[in-house]
Structure formats: C-alpha cells, structure tokens
Scaffold this motif. Sequence first.
Motif, PDB file in Angstrom:
ATOM      1  N   SER A   5       4.705   9.432  -9.924  1.00 33.71           N
ATOM      2  CA  SER A   5       4.478   9.180 -11.346  1.00 33.71           C
ATOM      3  C   SER A   5       4.229  10.465 -12.120  1.00 33.71           C
ATOM      4  CB  SER A   5       3.337   8.190 -11.553  1.00 33.71           C
ATOM      5  OG  SER A   5       2.119   8.729 -11.102  1.00 33.71           O
ATOM      6  N   SER A   6       3.609  11.449 -11.515  1.00 27.60           N
ATOM      7  CA  SER A   6       3.378  12.716 -12.210  1.00 27.60           C
ATOM      8  C   SER A   6       4.686  13.475 -12.425  1.00 27.60           C
ATOM      9  CB  SER A   6       2.384  13.582 -11.443  1.00 27.60           C
ATOM     10  OG  SER A   6       2.906  13.946 -10.178  1.00 27.60           O
ATOM     11  N   ASP A   7       5.696  13.222 -11.601  1.00 28.95           N
ATOM     12  CA  ASP A   7       6.989  13.866 -11.770  1.00 28.95           C
ATOM     13  C   ASP A   7       7.786  13.263 -12.917  1.00 28.95           C
ATOM     14  OD1 ASP A   7       6.419  15.425  -9.574  1.00 28.95           O
ATOM     15  OD2 ASP A   7       7.563  14.184  -8.183  1.00 28.95           O
ATOM     16  N   ILE A   8       7.515  11.994 -13.231  1.00 30.55           N
ATOM     17  CA  ILE A   8       8.287  11.280 -14.235  1.00 30.55           C
ATOM     18  C   ILE A   8       7.765  11.584 -15.633  1.00 30.55           C
ATOM     19  CG2 ILE A   8       8.895   8.965 -15.066  1.00 30.55           C
ATOM     20  CD1 ILE A   8       8.836   8.107 -12.104  1.00 30.55           C
ATOM     21  N   GLY A   9       6.474  11.763 -15.792  1.00 28.22           N
ATOM     22  CA  GLY A   9       5.889  12.033 -17.094  1.00 28.22           C
ATOM     23  C   GLY A   9       5.662  10.771 -17.886  1.00 28.22           C
ATOM     24  N   GLY A  10       4.572  10.713 -18.610  1.00 29.97           N
ATOM     25  CA  GLY A  10       4.262   9.525 -19.378  1.00 29.97           C
ATOM     26  C   GLY A  10       3.954   8.352 -18.469  1.00 29.97           C
ATOM     27  N   GLU A  11       3.919   7.187 -19.031  1.00 41.56           N
ATOM     28  CA  GLU A  11       3.650   5.980 -18.242  1.00 41.56           C
ATOM     29  C   GLU A  11       4.936   5.422 -17.700  1.00 41.56           C
ATOM     30  OE1 GLU A  11       1.621   3.096 -16.291  1.00 41.56           O
ATOM     31  OE2 GLU A  11       0.749   4.776 -17.344  1.00 41.56           O
ATOM     32  N   TRP A  12       4.939   5.126 -16.419  1.00 39.52           N
ATOM     33  CA  TRP A  12       6.103   4.547 -15.762  1.00 39.52           C
ATOM     34  C   TRP A  12       5.890   3.047 -15.666  1.00 39.52           C
ATOM     35  CZ3 TRP A  12       7.038   4.077  -9.943  1.00 39.52           C
ATOM     36  CH2 TRP A  12       8.336   3.658  -9.682  1.00 39.52           C
TER      37      TRP A  12
ATOM     38  N   THR B 122       0.834  -1.203   0.000  1.00 39.50           N
ATOM     39  CA  THR B 122       0.000   0.000   0.000  1.00 39.50           C
ATOM     40  C   THR B 122       0.868   1.251   0.000  1.00 39.50           C
ATOM     41  OG1 THR B 122      -1.791  -1.144   1.139  1.00 39.50           O
ATOM     42  CG2 THR B 122      -1.773   1.266   1.278  1.00 39.50           C
ATOM     43  N   SER B 123       1.913   1.259   0.820  1.00 36.77           N
ATOM     44  CA  SER B 123       2.817   2.412   0.875  1.00 36.77           C
ATOM     45  C   SER B 123       3.528   2.604  -0.457  1.00 36.77           C
ATOM     46  CB  SER B 123       3.852   2.232   1.989  1.00 36.77           C
ATOM     47  OG  SER B 123       3.219   2.243   3.239  1.00 36.77           O
ATOM     48  N   PHE B 124       3.972   1.511  -1.092  1.00 36.20           N
ATOM     49  CA  PHE B 124       4.639   1.603  -2.386  1.00 36.20           C
ATOM     50  C   PHE B 124       3.682   2.151  -3.450  1.00 36.20           C
ATOM     51  CE2 PHE B 124       5.687  -0.337  -6.531  1.00 36.20           C
ATOM     52  CZ  PHE B 124       6.901   0.292  -6.751  1.00 36.20           C
ATOM     53  N   ASP B 125       2.447   1.641  -3.472  1.00 33.64           N
ATOM     54  CA  ASP B 125       1.472   2.121  -4.448  1.00 33.64           C
ATOM     55  C   ASP B 125       1.196   3.610  -4.267  1.00 33.64           C
ATOM     56  OD1 ASP B 125       1.268  -0.389  -5.612  1.00 33.64           O
ATOM     57  OD2 ASP B 125      -0.574  -0.921  -4.518  1.00 33.64           O
ATOM     58  N   LEU B 126       1.076   4.051  -3.030  1.00 31.74           N
ATOM     59  CA  LEU B 126       0.855   5.470  -2.749  1.00 31.74           C
ATOM     60  C   LEU B 126       2.060   6.289  -3.190  1.00 31.74           C
ATOM     61  CD1 LEU B 126      -0.847   7.713  -1.547  1.00 31.74           C
ATOM     62  CD2 LEU B 126       0.078   7.136   0.698  1.00 31.74           C
ATOM     63  N   TRP B 127       3.260   5.829  -2.858  1.00 32.86           N
ATOM     64  CA  TRP B 127       4.487   6.523  -3.262  1.00 32.86           C
ATOM     65  C   TRP B 127       4.568   6.601  -4.782  1.00 32.86           C
ATOM     66  CZ3 TRP B 127       8.510   4.675  -6.223  1.00 32.86           C
ATOM     67  CH2 TRP B 127       9.619   5.515  -6.316  1.00 32.86           C
TER      68      TRP B 127
END
Length: 64
Positions: free
Chosen positions: A55-62, A45-50
């Motif tokens: 993901s918005s900082d990376i751009g595109g699909e990670w 759960t913590s990993f999914d939240l992180w």
Amino acid sequence: MSQSQHAPDAPTWSDPNTCPFCDGELSDPGAGFIDHLDASDACETSFDLWKDRVSSDIGGEWSG
C-alpha cells in the motif's frame, strides 16, 4: 490436491484461478478469491500483510 504455502511477501500472482498464497483452486477469479480469504485464516492474514506492504508503494488510499 497439493498446496504449497508461499511467503506472504512473495505470493505467486500467475494464475487468477488459484490463490497466490496457497495455490488453492478458486471457484472464480473475482468473488472466489474473496470467498477463499473468508474461509482461510492463513490466506487472509497473508493477504492483509501483503496489502500492508504494497500500500505504501501505491500512494493514497487503496480500495483493494
């Protein structure tokens, strides 16, 4: 083994042999982390939240 729970938005990514969310020892730095997430609902759960937060900082699909 002493484990401390980190805030999901501030995990400690300093040692690839321990979980950055609970400091638990991993069997190995790659697949061991995935196995740990499968075994630990709190860390998953913590990993999914992180992941959602960065993901918005990376751009595109990670793919991570």
